[in-house]
Write a protein that holds these residues in place. Structure first.
Motif, PDB file in Angstrom:
ATOM      1  N   PRO A  21      91.514  38.133 -29.276  1.00  0.00           N
ATOM      2  CA  PRO A  21      90.920  39.259 -30.013  1.00  0.00           C
ATOM      3  C   PRO A  21      91.894  40.026 -30.911  1.00  0.00           C
ATOM      4  O   PRO A  21      91.514  40.443 -32.012  1.00  0.00           O
ATOM      5  N   GLY A  22      93.137  40.200 -30.498  1.00  0.00           N
ATOM      6  CA  GLY A  22      94.117  40.936 -31.306  1.00  0.00           C
ATOM      7  C   GLY A  22      94.356  40.304 -32.667  1.00  0.00           C
ATOM      8  O   GLY A  22      94.227  40.975 -33.699  1.00  0.00           O
ATOM      9  N   PRO A  23      94.710  39.015 -32.717  1.00  0.00           N
ATOM     10  CA  PRO A  23      94.910  38.364 -34.015  1.00  0.00           C
ATOM     11  C   PRO A  23      93.636  38.342 -34.869  1.00  0.00           C
ATOM     12  O   PRO A  23      93.708  38.511 -36.089  1.00  0.00           O
ATOM     13  N   LYS A  24      92.485  38.171 -34.233  1.00  0.00           N
ATOM     14  CA  LYS A  24      91.224  38.213 -34.990  1.00  0.00           C
ATOM     15  C   LYS A  24      91.041  39.588 -35.630  1.00  0.00           C
ATOM     16  O   LYS A  24      90.638  39.693 -36.792  1.00  0.00           O
ATOM     17  N   ALA A  25      91.341  40.632 -34.883  1.00  0.00           N
ATOM     18  CA  ALA A  25      91.199  42.000 -35.393  1.00  0.00           C
ATOM     19  C   ALA A  25      92.151  42.234 -36.565  1.00  0.00           C
ATOM     20  O   ALA A  25      91.776  42.883 -37.549  1.00  0.00           O
ATOM     21  N   GLU A  26      93.369  41.717 -36.479  1.00  0.00           N
ATOM     22  CA  GLU A  26      94.318  41.860 -37.586  1.00  0.00           C
ATOM     23  C   GLU A  26      93.750  41.244 -38.859  1.00  0.00           C
ATOM     24  O   GLU A  26      93.871  41.815 -39.939  1.00  0.00           O
ATOM     25  N   LEU A  27      93.138  40.076 -38.732  1.00  0.00           N
ATOM     26  CA  LEU A  27      92.557  39.405 -39.895  1.00  0.00           C
ATOM     27  C   LEU A  27      91.357  40.184 -40.447  1.00  0.00           C
ATOM     28  O   LEU A  27      91.160  40.245 -41.656  1.00  0.00           O
ATOM     29  N   ARG A  28      90.568  40.765 -39.564  1.00  0.00           N
ATOM     30  CA  ARG A  28      89.387  41.530 -40.005  1.00  0.00           C
ATOM     31  C   ARG A  28      89.779  42.810 -40.752  1.00  0.00           C
ATOM     32  O   ARG A  28      89.046  43.268 -41.614  1.00  0.00           O
ATOM     33  N   ARG A  29      90.904  43.409 -40.394  1.00  0.00           N
ATOM     34  CA  ARG A  29      91.303  44.700 -40.962  1.00  0.00           C
ATOM     35  C   ARG A  29      91.958  44.608 -42.345  1.00  0.00           C
ATOM     36  O   ARG A  29      92.197  45.638 -42.973  1.00  0.00           O
ATOM     37  N   LEU A  30      92.242  43.445 -42.821  1.00  0.00           N
ATOM     38  CA  LEU A  30      92.931  43.299 -44.105  1.00  0.00           C
ATOM     39  C   LEU A  30      92.083  43.840 -45.256  1.00  0.00           C
ATOM     40  O   LEU A  30      90.869  43.644 -45.289  1.00  0.00           O
ATOM     41  N   ALA A  31      92.727  44.494 -46.202  1.00  0.00           N
ATOM     42  CA  ALA A  31      92.021  45.018 -47.371  1.00  0.00           C
ATOM     43  C   ALA A  31      92.021  44.016 -48.526  1.00  0.00           C
ATOM     44  O   ALA A  31      91.071  43.954 -49.293  1.00  0.00           O
ATOM     45  N   GLU A  32      93.084  43.214 -48.636  1.00  0.00           N
ATOM     46  CA  GLU A  32      93.200  42.251 -49.733  1.00  0.00           C
ATOM     47  C   GLU A  32      93.805  40.946 -49.226  1.00  0.00           C
ATOM     48  O   GLU A  32      94.567  40.946 -48.259  1.00  0.00           O
ATOM     49  N   PRO A  33      93.499  39.838 -49.900  1.00  0.00           N
ATOM     50  CA  PRO A  33      94.022  38.537 -49.466  1.00  0.00           C
ATOM     51  C   PRO A  33      95.549  38.477 -49.413  1.00  0.00           C
ATOM     52  O   PRO A  33      96.107  37.815 -48.537  1.00  0.00           O
ATOM     53  N   ASP A  34      96.228  39.176 -50.300  1.00  0.00           N
ATOM     54  CA  ASP A  34      97.691  39.116 -50.328  1.00  0.00           C
ATOM     55  C   ASP A  34      98.329  39.745 -49.099  1.00  0.00           C
ATOM     56  O   ASP A  34      99.501  39.496 -48.811  1.00  0.00           O
ATOM     57  N   GLU A  35      97.584  40.547 -48.342  1.00  0.00           N
ATOM     58  CA  GLU A  35      98.103  41.145 -47.114  1.00  0.00           C
ATOM     59  C   GLU A  35      98.228  40.125 -45.983  1.00  0.00           C
ATOM     60  O   GLU A  35      98.859  40.396 -44.968  1.00  0.00           O
ATOM     61  N   LEU A  36      97.638  38.940 -46.165  1.00  0.00           N
ATOM     62  CA  LEU A  36      97.728  37.898 -45.144  1.00  0.00           C
ATOM     63  C   LEU A  36      99.174  37.515 -44.829  1.00  0.00           C
ATOM     64  O   LEU A  36      99.481  37.126 -43.707  1.00  0.00           O
ATOM     65  N   ALA A  37     100.036  37.635 -45.809  1.00  0.00           N
ATOM     66  CA  ALA A  37     101.440  37.250 -45.630  1.00  0.00           C
ATOM     67  C   ALA A  37     102.115  38.036 -44.514  1.00  0.00           C
ATOM     68  O   ALA A  37     103.130  37.600 -43.973  1.00  0.00           O
ATOM     69  N   GLU A  38     101.542  39.169 -44.135  1.00  0.00           N
ATOM     70  CA  GLU A  38     102.140  40.023 -43.113  1.00  0.00           C
ATOM     71  C   GLU A  38     101.468  39.878 -41.744  1.00  0.00           C
ATOM     72  O   GLU A  38     101.745  40.656 -40.835  1.00  0.00           O
ATOM     73  N   VAL A  39     100.584  38.890 -41.617  1.00  0.00           N
ATOM     74  CA  VAL A  39      99.818  38.712 -40.383  1.00  0.00           C
ATOM     75  C   VAL A  39     100.147  37.355 -39.754  1.00  0.00           C
ATOM     76  O   VAL A  39      99.897  36.314 -40.364  1.00  0.00           O
ATOM     77  N   PRO A  40     100.707  37.350 -38.535  1.00  0.00           N
ATOM     78  CA  PRO A  40     101.083  36.089 -37.892  1.00  0.00           C
ATOM     79  C   PRO A  40      99.929  35.087 -37.739  1.00  0.00           C
ATOM     80  O   PRO A  40     100.131  33.885 -37.877  1.00  0.00           O
ATOM     81  N   ALA A  41      98.721  35.570 -37.503  1.00  0.00           N
ATOM     82  CA  ALA A  41      97.574  34.663 -37.313  1.00  0.00           C
ATOM     83  C   ALA A  41      97.345  33.796 -38.545  1.00  0.00           C
ATOM     84  O   ALA A  41      96.913  32.649 -38.431  1.00  0.00           O
ATOM     85  N   PHE A  42      97.636  34.321 -39.707  1.00  0.00           N
ATOM     86  CA  PHE A  42      97.499  33.560 -40.949  1.00  0.00           C
ATOM     87  C   PHE A  42      98.314  32.268 -40.878  1.00  0.00           C
ATOM     88  O   PHE A  42      97.827  31.192 -41.203  1.00  0.00           O
ATOM     89  N   TYR A  43      99.538  32.366 -40.409  1.00  0.00           N
ATOM     90  CA  TYR A  43     100.427  31.209 -40.348  1.00  0.00           C
ATOM     91  C   TYR A  43      99.981  30.212 -39.282  1.00  0.00           C
ATOM     92  O   TYR A  43     100.166  29.010 -39.438  1.00  0.00           O
ATOM     93  N   HIS A  44      99.352  30.709 -38.232  1.00  0.00           N
ATOM     94  CA  HIS A  44      98.830  29.819 -37.194  1.00  0.00           C
ATOM     95  C   HIS A  44      97.643  29.008 -37.700  1.00  0.00           C
ATOM     96  O   HIS A  44      97.380  27.920 -37.192  1.00  0.00           O
ATOM     97  N   LEU A  45      96.942  29.528 -38.686  1.00  0.00           N
ATOM     98  CA  LEU A  45      95.741  28.861 -39.198  1.00  0.00           C
ATOM     99  C   LEU A  45      95.999  27.974 -40.417  1.00  0.00           C
ATOM    100  O   LEU A  45      95.100  27.266 -40.858  1.00  0.00           O
ATOM    101  N   LEU A  46      97.203  27.972 -40.934  1.00  0.00           N
ATOM    102  CA  LEU A  46      97.489  27.211 -42.156  1.00  0.00           C
ATOM    103  C   LEU A  46      97.377  25.696 -41.994  1.00  0.00           C
ATOM    104  O   LEU A  46      97.116  24.991 -42.960  1.00  0.00           O
ATOM    105  N   ASN A  47      97.578  25.185 -40.805  1.00  0.00           N
ATOM    106  CA  ASN A  47      97.402  23.742 -40.539  1.00  0.00           C
ATOM    107  C   ASN A  47      98.135  22.829 -41.517  1.00  0.00           C
ATOM    108  O   ASN A  47      97.565  21.875 -42.040  1.00  0.00           O
ATOM    109  N   GLY A  48      99.382  23.132 -41.794  1.00  0.00           N
ATOM    110  CA  GLY A  48     100.146  22.253 -42.675  1.00  0.00           C
ATOM    111  C   GLY A  48      99.869  22.471 -44.151  1.00  0.00           C
ATOM    112  O   GLY A  48     100.305  21.691 -44.982  1.00  0.00           O
ATOM    113  N   HIS A  49      99.144  23.506 -44.487  1.00  0.00           N
ATOM    114  CA  HIS A  49      98.835  23.795 -45.888  1.00  0.00           C
ATOM    115  C   HIS A  49      99.619  25.010 -46.383  1.00  0.00           C
ATOM    116  O   HIS A  49      99.142  25.759 -47.230  1.00  0.00           O
TER     117      HIS A  49
END
Length: 155
Positions: A21-49
């Motif tokens: 739930p914590g990482p999901k909440a971090e992703l939900r709270r973002l205001a803009e796509p560029d803020e993803l760079a500061e969220v660890p869950a983003f990197y876990h979901l990249l899957n080699g991309h």
């Protein structure tokens, strides 16, 4: 992994659903796509991309998908949710990142059940043609519900 090959959209969805739930909440709270760079869950979901900027659009909108339902396009889901034309045209007429921010706001406003792979593909290849397809699906669904013909050759 080649940047030309799209990711496995269902695998991405599954990995998102398995996040705590914590990482999901971090992703939900973002205001803009560029803020993803500061969220660890983003990197876990990249899957080699890593480095594929299209992944930002996918992961930014992913928290808005409540349930995967095969065959329901984005435009159809927005029409079913009775999103106004005015709001839809705001997305269509905007450029990145405002178009994605506006789209995410629409997605958050409604309890959306749609075909995740269809949405993911549209977001991955996001551009004017996918915006146009969303708009066409929206109006086609509205017209089919109101009994209006969408075929100009129909009698």
């Amino acid at each position: 992994m080649s940047q030309q090959n799209p990711p496995d959209f269902m695998r991405l969805y599954q990995q998102y659903t398995e996040l705590k739930p914590g990482p999901k909440a971090e992703l939900r709270r973002l205001a803009e796509p560029d803020e993803l760079a500061e969220v660890p869950a983003f990197y876990h979901l990249l899957n080699g991309h890593a480095g594929d900027r299209r992944m930002k659009r996918l992961i930014y909108c992913l928290p808005t998908v409540k349930k995967h339902v095969e065959g329901v396009s984005l435009g159809q889901a927005l029409a079913k949710a009775e999103i106004s034309e005015k709001r839809l045209f705001m997305v269509i007429r905007s450029e990145y990142p405002n178009d994605i921010v506006q789209l995410r706001r629409l997605l958050k406003m409604v309890d959306l059940n749609l075909d995740w792979p269809k949405l993911a593909e549209a977001l991955y290849w996001w551009g004017q043609s996918n915006k146009q397809r969303m708009l066409e699906d929206y109006f086609f669904y509205q017209n089919s519900k109101s009994g209006k013909s969408t075929n100009p050759n129909a009698a």
